[in-house]
Design a protein around this motif. Structure first.
Motif, PDB file in Angstrom:
ATOM      1  N   GLU A  19      38.014 -26.395   4.666  1.00  0.00           N
ATOM      2  CA  GLU A  19      38.833 -26.053   5.827  1.00  0.00           C
ATOM      3  C   GLU A  19      37.977 -25.986   7.091  1.00  0.00           C
ATOM      4  OE1 GLU A  19      42.208 -25.695   7.754  1.00  0.00           O
ATOM      5  OE2 GLU A  19      42.148 -25.851   5.555  1.00  0.00           O
ATOM      6  N   ILE A  20      36.779 -25.451   6.971  1.00  0.00           N
ATOM      7  CA  ILE A  20      35.869 -25.389   8.120  1.00  0.00           C
ATOM      8  C   ILE A  20      35.508 -26.799   8.583  1.00  0.00           C
ATOM      9  CG2 ILE A  20      33.549 -24.718   8.859  1.00  0.00           C
ATOM     10  CD1 ILE A  20      33.799 -22.291   6.996  1.00  0.00           C
ATOM     11  N   CYS A  21      35.220 -27.674   7.623  1.00  0.00           N
ATOM     12  CA  CYS A  21      34.877 -29.064   7.960  1.00  0.00           C
ATOM     13  C   CYS A  21      36.047 -29.775   8.632  1.00  0.00           C
ATOM     14  CB  CYS A  21      34.461 -29.817   6.696  1.00  0.00           C
ATOM     15  SG  CYS A  21      32.888 -29.281   5.997  1.00  0.00           S
ATOM     16  N   ILE A  22      37.260 -29.524   8.145  1.00  0.00           N
ATOM     17  CA  ILE A  22      38.454 -30.153   8.724  1.00  0.00           C
ATOM     18  C   ILE A  22      38.616 -29.737  10.181  1.00  0.00           C
ATOM     19  CG2 ILE A  22      40.979 -30.196   8.648  1.00  0.00           C
ATOM     20  CD1 ILE A  22      40.712 -29.909   5.564  1.00  0.00           C
ATOM     21  N   ARG A  23      38.471 -28.446  10.444  1.00  0.00           N
ATOM     22  CA  ARG A  23      38.648 -27.939  11.808  1.00  0.00           C
ATOM     23  C   ARG A  23      37.551 -28.461  12.740  1.00  0.00           C
ATOM     24  NH1 ARG A  23      42.442 -23.936  12.176  1.00  0.00           N
ATOM     25  NH2 ARG A  23      43.196 -23.080  10.195  1.00  0.00           N
ATOM     26  N   ARG A  24      36.337 -28.536  12.239  1.00  0.00           N
ATOM     27  CA  ARG A  24      35.239 -29.025  13.070  1.00  0.00           C
ATOM     28  C   ARG A  24      35.426 -30.496  13.427  1.00  0.00           C
ATOM     29  NH1 ARG A  24      29.781 -26.267  10.381  1.00  0.00           N
ATOM     30  NH2 ARG A  24      30.086 -24.185  11.289  1.00  0.00           N
ATOM     31  N   ARG A  25      35.848 -31.297  12.464  1.00  0.00           N
ATOM     32  CA  ARG A  25      36.026 -32.724  12.736  1.00  0.00           C
ATOM     33  C   ARG A  25      37.213 -32.962  13.673  1.00  0.00           C
ATOM     34  NH1 ARG A  25      33.152 -36.466  10.391  1.00  0.00           N
ATOM     35  NH2 ARG A  25      34.767 -38.031  10.820  1.00  0.00           N
ATOM     36  N   ALA A  26      38.239 -32.123  13.565  1.00  0.00           N
ATOM     37  CA  ALA A  26      39.404 -32.280  14.444  1.00  0.00           C
ATOM     38  C   ALA A  26      39.055 -31.896  15.876  1.00  0.00           C
ATOM     39  CB  ALA A  26      40.564 -31.427  13.936  1.00  0.00           C
TER      40      ALA A  26
END
Length: 330
Positions: free
Chosen positions: A4-11
């Motif tokens: 979830e952290i990776c998803i938010r950072r990439r977005a």
């Protein structure tokens, strides 16, 4: 949690209000239900109101689940929408059209998205709540109107080899009435659980997203055209009973419970029951269903259509219903 952290950072700020997506769509707001909750599906990350910066056209942005969370599901949904509608090149009056999408998401943490038509008059679920709260019953002419539009949408999908699998009250949307039409346009949306016949050959049931369990037909999650017909009948039944709970609607319909004086015509009752036959082989095809609905509507020959309830504006969108004049019977 790490995913979830990776998803938010990439977005990053890509999906924040005011951002412009794909050099075309400006994000205006998050769409909300009547209760104020953000309108997220079970496998979506958000639904937002967007505007084409060139034409001013309003549309809906659906943020889908990244592959790291739901492998292959977003790609399937976008592929099915493109097969049905291209990128807005093909239109059907009773199905929500794809306008744009991000192509070829390569990183498993990237958020896929699709932009579709905006239906500015809410959902059947919201309409049922308005009528239930006001103890008003829906005109049978409108129920036939929904039945007809929904059956035509299913016929369109089946003709393209697509099975929707999640025809529910929240996935049947209402748009502004066509010219010289009293009632809002009926449109089938949310193809997140849809499959093609080719998908069924290549996938097992375990790999398919389940639809709303409350609307499952007797045969369960299996993807058959007859399952869409069952769900169509159940949606119309809930609409007639003015109840968003299909279990209660089924029980009351079977018991012929009183609905504040509203009496279901034999023709409507018969078609609903045919759609919801326990054996899938005994249900009509979408083509036959459309024809039977048209025949029934012609025989009714209703002069004029009783108007619908008017709703307050929300999120900058006005529901364009005529004011209802019917009162509940004692």
């Amino acid at each position: 949690m790490l995913d979830e952290i990776c998803i938010r950072r990439r977005a990053g700020p890509k999906f924040e209000l005011g951002s412009i997506l794909n050099c075309r769509w400006k994000i205006l707001s998050s769409l909300v239900h009547g209760g104020g909750q953000v309108s997220d599906g079970c496998f979506n990350r958000g639904i937002k109101l967007v505007q084409d910066v060139s034409s001013g056209q309003l549309a809906v942005l659906k943020m889908l689940s990244p592959d790291i969370l739901c492998p292959g599901h977003a790609a399937r949904e976008i592929r099915i929408l493109k097969d049905l509608f291209g990128h807005g090149d093909v239109a059907h009056e009773n199905a929500v059209r794809l306008l744009d999408s991000n192509e070829g998401v390569k990183h498993p943490h990237d958020i896929p998205w699709a932009v579709t038509d905006l239906c500015d008059a809410g959902t059947l679920a919201q309409l049922i709540k308005m009528y239930g709260d006001g103890r008003l019953f829906l005109p049978e002419e409108f129920i036939w109107h929904v039945f007809d539009g929904l059956a035509k949408a299913v016929r369109f999908c089946h003709a393209q080899g697509v099975i929707h699998r999640d025809i529910t009250l929240t996935n049947v949307l209402l748009g502004s009435p066509s010219q010289n039409d009293t009632y809002p346009t009926v449109q089938l949306g949310d193809f997140g659980c849809a499959v093609t016949q080719k998908d069924m050959v290549q996938s097992s049931l375990a790999n398919l997203l389940p639809g709303n369990p409350r609307f499952l037909p007797p045969e369960g999650c299996e993807a058959h055209k007859a399952s869409d017909i069952y769900q169509t009948g159940l949606v119309v039944l809930c609409l007639y009973m003015r109840d968003n709970d299909p279990t209660e609607s089924l029980a009351d319909f079977a018991a012929e419970a009183d609905t504040h004086g509203q009496i279901c015509s034999p023709e409507l009752k018969s078609l609903i029951e045919w759609c919801m036959a326990a054996k899938s082989t005994e249900r009509p095809s979408a083509e036959i269903l459309v024809r039977k609905i048209q025949e029934a509507k012609t025989e009714r020959c209703t002069v004029g259509c009783p108007p619908l309830l008017k709703s307050a504006a929300r999120e900058g969108m006005q529901i364009r219903f005529c004011v209802a004049t019917q009162e509940p019977r004692s």
